[in-house]
Design an enzyme around this catalytic site. Structure first.
Site, PDB file in Angstrom:
ATOM      1  N   THR A 119       0.857  -1.175   0.000  1.00 41.51           N
ATOM      2  CA  THR A 119       0.000   0.000   0.000  1.00 41.51           C
ATOM      3  C   THR A 119       0.892   1.223   0.000  1.00 41.51           C
ATOM      4  O   THR A 119       2.111   1.122   0.021  1.00 41.51           O
ATOM      5  CB  THR A 119      -0.901   0.032   1.243  1.00 41.51           C
ATOM      6  OG1 THR A 119      -0.075   0.231   2.398  1.00 41.51           O
ATOM      7  CG2 THR A 119      -1.689  -1.250   1.399  1.00 41.51           C
ATOM      8  N   SER A 120       0.262   2.407   0.028  1.00 42.36           N
ATOM      9  CA  SER A 120       1.054   3.637  -0.045  1.00 42.36           C
ATOM     10  C   SER A 120       1.933   3.838   1.169  1.00 42.36           C
ATOM     11  O   SER A 120       2.859   4.636   1.142  1.00 42.36           O
ATOM     12  CB  SER A 120       0.124   4.834  -0.198  1.00 42.36           C
ATOM     13  OG  SER A 120      -0.680   4.963   0.947  1.00 42.36           O
ATOM     14  N   SER A 121       1.661   3.136   2.258  1.00 43.72           N
ATOM     15  CA  SER A 121       2.450   3.344   3.473  1.00 43.72           C
ATOM     16  C   SER A 121       3.529   2.286   3.639  1.00 43.72           C
ATOM     17  O   SER A 121       4.242   2.284   4.637  1.00 43.72           O
ATOM     18  CB  SER A 121       1.528   3.316   4.699  1.00 43.72           C
ATOM     19  OG  SER A 121       0.887   2.072   4.803  1.00 43.72           O
ATOM     20  N   CYS A 122       3.650   1.355   2.682  1.00 43.59           N
ATOM     21  CA  CYS A 122       4.649   0.302   2.797  1.00 43.59           C
ATOM     22  C   CYS A 122       5.914   0.693   2.048  1.00 43.59           C
ATOM     23  O   CYS A 122       5.905   1.542   1.168  1.00 43.59           O
ATOM     24  CB  CYS A 122       4.127  -1.008   2.233  1.00 43.59           C
ATOM     25  SG  CYS A 122       2.727  -1.678   3.155  1.00 43.59           S
ATOM     26  N   GLY A 123       7.000   0.026   2.360  1.00 44.84           N
ATOM     27  CA  GLY A 123       8.230   0.315   1.653  1.00 44.84           C
ATOM     28  C   GLY A 123       9.286  -0.714   1.964  1.00 44.84           C
ATOM     29  O   GLY A 123       9.009  -1.737   2.575  1.00 44.84           O
TER      30      GLY A 123
END
Length: 284
Positions: A119-123
């Site tokens: 998701t947009s908050s993963c990395g």
């Protein structure tokens, strides 16, 4: 703003007394980003990301900013078209954006598989993360930009009056690009809000990308969130040299900013802030 904010009924406590009252909350909905790619006579489609975002009317900017900051595209002319998908009844689905890429755009399918499950908050984390960015942006950011402490203290006021969704809900993050004219003078020229801090930044960078304003080496980025590695990575890709956060940075955010010559400021308050690296750009 109709699709970005919705009414609700809450019970608000004042002391020990409950009071029922109306309230406004920020909307959160999924956005799927799909790519169209390949030769003109053999076009393919792939879904590369599903992120939870606030539908503010900046979905195309969010998608373009995501593709740019993740190094999938580098130039606006690599995009043939961008549009919402339609269902079988040909109704527009405003939670699915499809970007048609030029046939000569080469895609790293291993990278795309990583996006499909995040998701947009993963990395990604650690030393390998910084090395991956160094491969994409081998040269540290060079900028003669300086900023004074009075201007840093003014940033929340400069940004606040334009934060429409936060003003009504208190539930959105902001990514604001401020043009620094001199150390004591800055002007807000682009602001985007979203329930997700990563999405807000992708929207802002996507808007700058679309307007051919990159790199943003003479621009300050102000964010209402904490500083994570992913946000620094996106700023690096956009060539931003000074970032001011309301919250705290992570250790990897500091290490990444230091590696790329970025001035990283956190815990920005009315009369205090912390400089974690790049102090040479803060005018004493």
């Amino acid at each position: 703003m109709i699709n970005s904010i919705k009414p609700d009924t809450i019970i608000k406590f004042k002391g020990n007394i409950p009071v029922e009252q109306s309230d406004l909350v920020v909307v959160e909905e999924p956005l799927e980003i799909r790519l169209g790619y390949g030769a003109a006579d053999n076009r393919q489609q792939k879904s590369i990301s599903v992120t939870m975002r606030t539908p503010t009317g900046h979905d195309f900017e969010l998608a373009m900013g995501f593709l740019f900051t993740e190094n999938i595209i580098r130039h606006f002319d690599q995009i043939l078209s961008i549009h919402y998908c339609t269902d079988n009844q040909q109704h527009q689905q405003e939670n699915i954006v499809r970007i048609e890429l030029h046939p000569n755009v080469w895609l790293d399918f291993q990278k795309l598989e990583r996006f499909s499950y995040t998701t947009s908050s993963c990395g990604i984390c650690g030393k390998a993360s910084i090395e991956a960015i160094q491969h994409q942006c081998p040269t540290p950011i060079v900028s003669s930009l300086t900023i004074s402490s009075p201007l840093i203290y003014q940033l929340p006021n400069i940004v606040e009056e334009k934060q429409v969704f936060f003003k009504h809900t208190g539930g959105s993050h902001v990514a604001a690009l401020v043009e620094i004219k001199n150390a004591d003078n800055g002007a807000l020229f682009l602001l985007r809000e979203d329930i997700g801090r990563h999405n807000a930044l992708d929207k802002a960078i996507g808007a700058a990308f679309q307007q051919n304003l990159l790199p943003l080496a003479h621009t300050l980025l102000f964010m209402s969130s904490r500083a994570s590695f992913e946000l620094i990575q996106k700023a690096v890709m956009a060539g931003i040299s000074i970032i001011v956060f309301v919250g705290a940075p992570s250790s990897l955010a500091i290490e990444t900013a230091r590696s790329f010559g970025i001035t990283l400021i956190g815990f920005s308050r009315e009369n205090s802030f912390n400089v974690y690296c790049g102090s040479q750009r803060v005018k004493i």
